[in-house]
Design a protein around this motif. Structure first.
Motif, short mmCIF file in Angstrom:
data_model
loop_
_atom_site.label_atom_id
_atom_site.label_comp_id
_atom_site.label_asym_id
_atom_site.label_seq_id
_atom_site.Cartn_x
_atom_site.Cartn_y
_atom_site.Cartn_z
N PHE A 39 0.81 -1.21 0.00
CA PHE A 39 0.00 0.00 0.00
C PHE A 39 0.85 1.27 0.00
CE2 PHE A 39 -3.47 -2.83 1.81
CZ PHE A 39 -4.16 -2.90 0.60
N PHE A 40 2.06 1.25 0.60
CA PHE A 40 2.86 2.47 0.47
C PHE A 40 3.44 2.60 -0.94
CE2 PHE A 40 6.36 0.21 3.16
CZ PHE A 40 7.18 -0.11 2.08
N VAL A 41 3.65 1.47 -1.62
CA VAL A 41 4.05 1.54 -3.03
C VAL A 41 2.91 2.12 -3.87
CG1 VAL A 41 4.66 0.16 -5.08
CG2 VAL A 41 5.71 -0.35 -2.86
N LEU A 42 1.70 1.63 -3.64
CA LEU A 42 0.55 2.11 -4.40
C LEU A 42 0.22 3.57 -4.07
CD1 LEU A 42 -1.75 -1.05 -4.22
CD2 LEU A 42 -0.38 -0.26 -6.15
N ALA A 43 0.49 3.98 -2.84
CA ALA A 43 0.28 5.39 -2.48
C ALA A 43 1.19 6.29 -3.30
CB ALA A 43 0.55 5.59 -0.99
N ALA A 44 2.44 5.87 -3.51
CA ALA A 44 3.36 6.66 -4.33
C ALA A 44 2.91 6.69 -5.79
CB ALA A 44 4.77 6.09 -4.22
N ILE A 45 2.48 5.56 -6.31
CA ILE A 45 2.02 5.52 -7.70
C ILE A 45 0.82 6.43 -7.89
CG2 ILE A 45 1.00 4.03 -9.47
CD1 ILE A 45 2.75 1.75 -8.37
N SER A 46 -0.14 6.35 -6.97
CA SER A 46 -1.35 7.17 -7.10
C SER A 46 -1.05 8.66 -6.91
CB SER A 46 -2.41 6.71 -6.10
OG SER A 46 -1.99 6.93 -4.78
N LEU A 56 10.29 8.42 -9.69
CA LEU A 56 10.72 7.08 -10.12
C LEU A 56 11.77 6.52 -9.16
CD1 LEU A 56 10.88 7.59 -13.98
CD2 LEU A 56 9.26 6.15 -12.72
N TRP A 57 12.69 7.37 -8.72
CA TRP A 57 13.68 6.92 -7.74
C TRP A 57 13.00 6.51 -6.43
CZ3 TRP A 57 18.45 5.39 -8.27
CH2 TRP A 57 19.27 5.90 -9.28
N VAL A 58 12.05 7.32 -5.98
CA VAL A 58 11.34 7.00 -4.74
C VAL A 58 10.56 5.70 -4.90
CG1 VAL A 58 9.45 7.72 -3.21
CG2 VAL A 58 11.21 9.36 -3.88
N LEU A 59 9.92 5.52 -6.03
CA LEU A 59 9.17 4.29 -6.28
C LEU A 59 10.09 3.08 -6.24
CD1 LEU A 59 6.49 2.92 -6.97
CD2 LEU A 59 6.97 3.37 -9.39
N ALA A 60 11.25 3.19 -6.86
CA ALA A 60 12.22 2.09 -6.81
C ALA A 60 12.63 1.79 -5.38
CB ALA A 60 13.45 2.45 -7.65
N ALA A 61 12.85 2.85 -4.59
CA ALA A 61 13.23 2.66 -3.18
C ALA A 61 12.13 1.94 -2.41
CB ALA A 61 13.53 4.01 -2.54
N LEU A 62 10.89 2.34 -2.63
CA LEU A 62 9.78 1.72 -1.91
C LEU A 62 9.62 0.25 -2.29
CD1 LEU A 62 7.22 4.64 -2.24
CD2 LEU A 62 8.31 3.87 -0.12
N ILE A 63 9.80 -0.08 -3.54
CA ILE A 63 9.69 -1.47 -3.98
C ILE A 63 10.80 -2.31 -3.37
CG2 ILE A 63 9.86 -3.00 -5.99
CD1 ILE A 63 8.44 -0.76 -7.59
N GLY A 203 4.98 4.96 8.80
CA GLY A 203 4.71 6.40 8.70
C GLY A 203 5.77 7.11 7.88
N ALA A 204 7.04 6.75 8.10
CA ALA A 204 8.13 7.35 7.35
C ALA A 204 8.03 7.04 5.86
CB ALA A 204 9.47 6.87 7.90
N GLN A 205 7.73 5.79 5.54
CA GLN A 205 7.60 5.42 4.13
C GLN A 205 6.43 6.14 3.47
OE1 GLN A 205 10.08 4.16 2.84
NE2 GLN A 205 10.46 2.01 3.26
N LEU A 206 5.36 6.32 4.20
CA LEU A 206 4.21 7.03 3.63
C LEU A 206 4.53 8.51 3.41
CD1 LEU A 206 1.30 5.38 5.64
CD2 LEU A 206 1.70 5.19 3.17
N LEU A 207 5.32 9.10 4.29
CA LEU A 207 5.75 10.49 4.08
C LEU A 207 6.58 10.59 2.81
CD1 LEU A 207 6.78 11.66 7.68
CD2 LEU A 207 4.79 12.40 6.35
N LEU A 208 7.50 9.67 2.63
CA LEU A 208 8.35 9.69 1.45
C LEU A 208 7.54 9.39 0.18
CD1 LEU A 208 11.41 7.91 3.06
CD2 LEU A 208 11.37 10.26 2.21
N ALA A 209 6.59 8.46 0.29
CA ALA A 209 5.73 8.16 -0.86
C ALA A 209 4.89 9.38 -1.24
CB ALA A 209 4.82 6.98 -0.53
N SER A 210 4.46 10.14 -0.24
CA SER A 210 3.62 11.31 -0.50
C SER A 210 4.41 12.47 -1.10
CB SER A 210 2.96 11.78 0.81
OG SER A 210 2.14 10.76 1.35
N SER A 211 5.74 12.43 -1.01
CA SER A 211 6.54 13.55 -1.48
C SER A 211 6.70 13.59 -2.99
CB SER A 211 7.93 13.49 -0.85
OG SER A 211 8.72 12.43 -1.37
N VAL A 212 6.24 12.52 -3.68
CA VAL A 212 6.45 12.47 -5.13
C VAL A 212 5.55 13.48 -5.87
CG1 VAL A 212 7.17 10.09 -5.01
CG2 VAL A 212 4.79 10.61 -5.54
#
Length: 212
Positions: A39-46, A56-63, A203-212
């Motif tokens: 879900f944090f991966v999908l949050a970044a995509i959405s 794209l870099w953040v998405l790679a990191a999350l995966i 929470g940290a991953q969701l913050l980073l996912a939201s920064s895209v």
């Protein structure tokens, strides 16, 4: 679906994961942890991760971090080491994201780098007597965490320029959450490590996912 929906689903999965950890329910852990990470991966995509180099870099990191999360579910030195490798690669991808907009050695960055050097030294000093054969891998991992947090000060996410409080908070939260993992693995295992470490990590991953 919107990022808010995926954030809510991540929080729900996290609650189930904590229940699974408390009950030592392997089936629930295997169901909830990959789901929370997905879900944090999908949050970044959405949120638009495909629309910029930073995203794209953040998405790679999350995966990569999702892969690390799955590898840490089984108990065993080999899978733990593989999980560390996946997270190390994830930190490297975050560094790529943070530097993708260019970099300048600002006073704030230099102060952050100095602070993270102290953080790394103190963390290793605490863990060193307990690490055994993991001393080399943990030292390398600690170094890349320090670089990741320091370079977060330079990040220029699409929504705003550096320094980005959202990104710095996410990077710092990720680093601190790793202390819970280290304590659980090397010092004193127990649910107390997960009750604060897992919410901080997600929470940290969701913050980073939201920064895209």
């Amino acid at each position: 679906m919107t990022p808010t929906v995926f954030i809510a689903l991540c929080a729900l999965s996290l609650a189930l994961l904590l229940l699974g950890e408390y009950q030592d329910n392997r089936a629930l852990k295997w169901a909830a942890k990959p789901a929370a990470s997905l879900f944090f991966v999908l949050a970044a995509i959405s949120a638009g991760a495909f629309e910029s180099a930073y995203g794209l870099w953040v998405l790679a990191a999350l995966i990569l971090c999702m892969a690390g999360d799955v590898l840490l579910i089984p108990a065993g030195e080999k899978t733990f080491l593989a999980g560390m490798g996946a997270f190390g690669a994830g930190h490297a991808a975050y560094i790529g994201a943070f530097l993708s907009g260019g970099a300048a050695l600002t006073p704030l960055f230099l102060a952050g780098a100095a602070g993270m050097s102290v953080f790394a030294i103190l963390s290793l000093r605490w863990l060193w007597p307990h690490l055994g054969t993991f001393r080399g891998p943990v030292a390398a991992y600690t170094a890349i965490i320090a670089v990741m947090v320091a370079t977060s000060i330079l990040a220029s996410p699409p929504g705003g320029g550096a320094p980005s409080a959202l990104v710095i908070a996410g990077a710092a939260g990720f680093a601190v959450s790793d202390l819970a993992v280290a304590r659980d693995q090397f010092v004193a295992s127990g649910f107390v490590n997960r009750i604060w470490g897992l919410p901080l990590y997600y929470g940290a991953q969701l913050l980073l996912a939201s920064s895209v």
